[in-house]
Every structure is written in C-alpha cells, then in structure tokens.
Design a protein around this motif. Structure first.
Motif, PDB file in Angstrom:
ATOM      1  N   LEU A 141       1.012   2.827  -1.514  1.00 60.31           N
ATOM      2  CA  LEU A 141       2.353   3.358  -1.793  1.00 60.31           C
ATOM      3  C   LEU A 141       3.379   2.232  -1.858  1.00 60.31           C
ATOM      4  N   SER A 142       3.243   1.268  -0.957  1.00 57.86           N
ATOM      5  CA  SER A 142       4.175   0.146  -0.950  1.00 57.86           C
ATOM      6  C   SER A 142       4.087  -0.656  -2.239  1.00 57.86           C
ATOM      7  N   THR A 143       2.880  -0.960  -2.658  1.00 56.26           N
ATOM      8  CA  THR A 143       2.726  -1.781  -3.855  1.00 56.26           C
ATOM      9  C   THR A 143       3.011  -0.993  -5.132  1.00 56.26           C
ATOM     10  N   ALA A 187       5.335   1.359  -5.339  1.00 53.46           N
ATOM     11  CA  ALA A 187       6.804   1.354  -5.404  1.00 53.46           C
ATOM     12  C   ALA A 187       7.302   0.005  -5.895  1.00 53.46           C
ATOM     13  N   GLN A 188       6.711  -1.058  -5.396  1.00 53.31           N
ATOM     14  CA  GLN A 188       7.101  -2.397  -5.843  1.00 53.31           C
ATOM     15  C   GLN A 188       6.842  -2.561  -7.334  1.00 53.31           C
ATOM     16  N   ALA A 220       6.617  -0.247  -9.677  1.00 48.18           N
ATOM     17  CA  ALA A 220       7.514   0.578 -10.491  1.00 48.18           C
ATOM     18  C   ALA A 220       8.892  -0.055 -10.615  1.00 48.18           C
ATOM     19  N   LEU A 221       9.393  -0.610  -9.514  1.00 49.95           N
ATOM     20  CA  LEU A 221      10.740  -1.195  -9.521  1.00 49.95           C
ATOM     21  C   LEU A 221      10.767  -2.546 -10.247  1.00 49.95           C
ATOM     22  N   SER A 260       6.723   2.807   3.606  1.00 46.96           N
ATOM     23  CA  SER A 260       5.966   1.983   2.657  1.00 46.96           C
ATOM     24  C   SER A 260       6.724   1.848   1.336  1.00 46.96           C
ATOM     25  N   VAL A 261       7.317   2.953   0.896  1.00 43.92           N
ATOM     26  CA  VAL A 261       8.093   2.913  -0.341  1.00 43.92           C
ATOM     27  C   VAL A 261       9.318   2.013  -0.186  1.00 43.92           C
ATOM     28  N   GLY A 303       8.276  -1.538  -0.357  1.00 45.80           N
ATOM     29  CA  GLY A 303       7.928  -1.905  -1.721  1.00 45.80           C
ATOM     30  C   GLY A 303       9.148  -2.179  -2.578  1.00 45.80           C
ATOM     31  N   ILE A 304      10.190  -1.360  -2.401  1.00 47.33           N
ATOM     32  CA  ILE A 304      11.441  -1.582  -3.133  1.00 47.33           C
ATOM     33  C   ILE A 304      12.045  -2.928  -2.749  1.00 47.33           C
TER      34      ILE A 304
END
Length: 386
Positions: free
Chosen positions: A52-54, A56-57, A59-60, A104-105, A108-109
């Motif tokens: 989830l963290s990666t 989100a990263q 996507a941003l 996690s999100v 990632g952001i």
C-alpha cells in the motif's frame, strides 16, 4: 578529494538532511516488520501494508515532479515531512490493521513528494562534471546515517521497558523527522533556478523509458526479498534482533566509506561499466543466499551483496542527469522513481506470499530479475559511455 569540499552551504545542508533522514528512516525500516509481527501479523498481511505504501508512492509520482516545480523543492520536502510524521504517529497510536493501512498510504505520499524534490534540489548545486561527487557524498552520509539507524533499531528494543519495545523504538524514529524539518528550513529556496514543467516530446519520453525499464526490473526483484531479510535471518538461523541490527549496520558503514571512493573509479572505468560490474556481481550473490549453511557466511555474503548493489546508486543518478535539462529533471526523476516504486510494491506483495511458502524461491526470483536489469541497462547505454 578537493571536489568534495567545493560545494555551497545549501548543498551541505541537504547532505545533513539526508544523514538524519536515513538515520530515523532506517530505525523505522528495521523495526517495523518486528513491530507488525508483535501485533500478530503474518508475512502476507505485512506484504499488503508494505505494498500500500509503495502503491501510494507510485500513484503520486505521476504528479509530484511538476508539483515540486510549481510550489518549490523546499516546500515539497516540508510537505513530505508532514506526511511522514502523520504516518508514523498513526502506526504508533492506532495499531489496528485498517489504521495501519492508512499510515502506509501517508508514508507513500511523503516518499513521492520528497524524492524528486530532494534530488532536484541537490542537482542544482553541482555541475555536470562534479555532480557524481556531490551525489556520492550525499549518499555516503545518508548511508552512515542508515548504519546508525539500523544499529539503534536492533539495540533499542532491548533497552526500552514499555509494553511493546518495538513501538517505543518507532517513537524514537519520529524525533529525527523533527530534526529534518529544522535542517531543511535553513536551506534557501531556489525559486529563481527551479525548472519549468516538462514538455513530453518524443525524445524526452524515450530517454525516460530507457532509464525506467532497468529500474523497474530492479524494483520488482528488490521488493520480493529485501523487506523480509531481517525476518529471514531470524527464521532460518534463529539470529537475535541485536545481531541482525549489527549486521545491517556493519554493511552500511562499509558502504558509506566505499561510496566516497566510487566517483574516482567511475571517472576511470566509466559510469556504465561501473554500474554493470557492481550490480551484476550482486546478482550472483543474492541468488546464492538461501543455499548458505550458516549465519556468519550468509551475513558476509549479504553484506557484500548489499554494498555492490547500492554503492552505485549515486552514479546511476548522476549519469541520468546528463541526459536531461534543468527544467526536465524533477519530472524525469519522478517518473524513473515511479517505475522502481510501482514494481517494488508488486514485489513486496509477491514476496510476502512466497515467503510464507518457501525461504528459497524469493532469492532465485530476485537474482533473475537483477540479471535481466543489468543486461537491459548494458544494451541501452553501453554506447552512451563518455
């Protein structure tokens, strides 16, 4: 060595920022899998949170390059630190799975905002001729910080007396986010020098894709194994937390020293040959890891593998910067990072599933993907060597 001493005040502040960032970040990186394990999670659940963290990263990263240009590199980094702080606080005080997913999100952001802005800021403080020296100094000092962070991550749980020493160790990592905030606030904005939005001309897109493909293969391979290495040593050899932390710290100290020396080697051998030689050697070592019979031998091989794999990262970045103009760099870096991050996130999930079934197969998959990356990089850039 005089080249290392000829940079601006702001360049050195960014290097100091990286030191504290990697220090606190590696305390968290090392302890989080053990913290999640103490909450009753299996590998698959951890894989979901890491992914989830990666994701989100990734996507941003489609937007953070142009955003950093619009609001400024310094403001982008400060905003990233706010997200880092928020994510860690949620992990500490709201340890239920759905809140941990939100954390996690947030993390990632933060990573998506920080990476392109920080490297673009650093890139503006050096010329093409000495950029790989500044990037290497930044990476070396960050690696020393990571070594101290990993050492603390392994040491602090045995010292802290709370109900959950892993959570208390994670609290310590938050302090370093505050230190980063102070350091970056001292850097002068470079609004007069920051780039304009990238124009997606065909030639620029092709260059970004050429750098993105090898990075994507490495990201996928790294995601399968690297987040789980501490737990793998513990499960396969029964290694203590302190010993694992000491192992990772030793490799990072050695890697930091080597990073200072590598630009001189790249000057002589060429950036492409240096990257392929070091990463290619690491490929063979990671594939052989599960067949080693003892912790000391596995530890030695892992130290060498990690040094070979990561010591050339600033050479990669500096080599890439030659191909892009000032106004293109932040977005080019963001999109290159996107290729690594997206596949790393996929790899984390795949690795979590596979490690629940096998302690051998993930390493073979990683070795294959690393090898494919180096073959691709050589095919694309061997003729571009200066």
């Amino acid at each position: 060595m005089r080249t290392y001493l000829s940079f601006s005040r702001d360049a050195y502040l960014v290097v100091i920022y990286s030191f504290f960032g990697w220090l606190g970040g590696n305390i968290a990186w090392f302890i989080v899998p053990f913290y999640f394990k103490s909450l009753g999670m299996d590998y698959s659940s951890m894989g979901v949170l890491f992914s989830l963290s990666t994701i989100a990263q990734a996507a941003l990263l489609l937007f953070t390059g142009p955003l950093a240009v619009k609001i400024g590199y310094k403001r982008s980094i400060i905003l990233a630190l706010i997200f880092f702080m928020s994510g860690r606080l949620v992990q500490v005080f709201l340890p239920e799975f759905h809140f941990l997913a939100i954390a996690s999100v947030l993390l990632g952001i933060g990573m998506a905002l920080e990476g392109p802005a920080l490297m673009s800021l650093l890139s503006e403080e050096a010329s093409d001729e000495n950029r790989h020296y500044l990037f290497s100094m930044n990476s070396a000092m960050g690696t020393f910080g990571a070594a101290f962070g990993t050492l603390l991550g392994g040491f602090l749980p045995g010292v802290l007396d709370g109900k959950n020493p892993y959570r208390d160790t994670l609290v310590v990592s938050i302090v370093f986010v505050l230190i980063q905030l102070v350091v970056i606030s001292l850097v002068h904005p470079i609004l007069d020098r920051k780039g304009r939005e990238i124009k997606f001309e065909r030639e620029t897109v092709v260059k970004i894709l050429k750098f993105s493909l090898p990075s994507a293969l490495i990201g996928l391979g790294a995601g399968v194994t690297i987040p789980y290495m501490g737990l793998w040593f513990n499960r396969k050899f029964g290694t203590s937390l302190e010993s694992i932390g000491g192992l990772f710290a030793i490799q990072q100290f050695i890697m930091g020293l080597g990073t200072f020396l590598l630009p001189a080697l790249a000057d002589r051998a060429g950036s492409v040959r240096t990257i392929v030689a070091f990463n290619g050697s690491a490929t063979l070592l990671i594939a052989g890891m599960p067949f080693l019979p003892s912790f000391p031998l596995a530890a030695l091989v892992y130290i060498i593998r990690t040094i070979l794999m990561n010591i050339v990262n600033p050479i990669w970045d500096a080599f890439m910067m030659r191909f892009f103009s000032t106004e293109e760099r932040s977005t080019a870096l963001a999109l290159r990072n996107l290729s690594w991050t997206a596949t790393f996130g996929m790899g984390q999930y795949i690795g979590g599933v596979i490690f629940d079934r096998s302690l051998t197969m993930p390493f073979l998959i990683t070795g294959f993907l690393y090898g494919a990356s180096m073959a691709t990089f050589w095919a694309l850039f061997s003729k571009e060597e200066e």
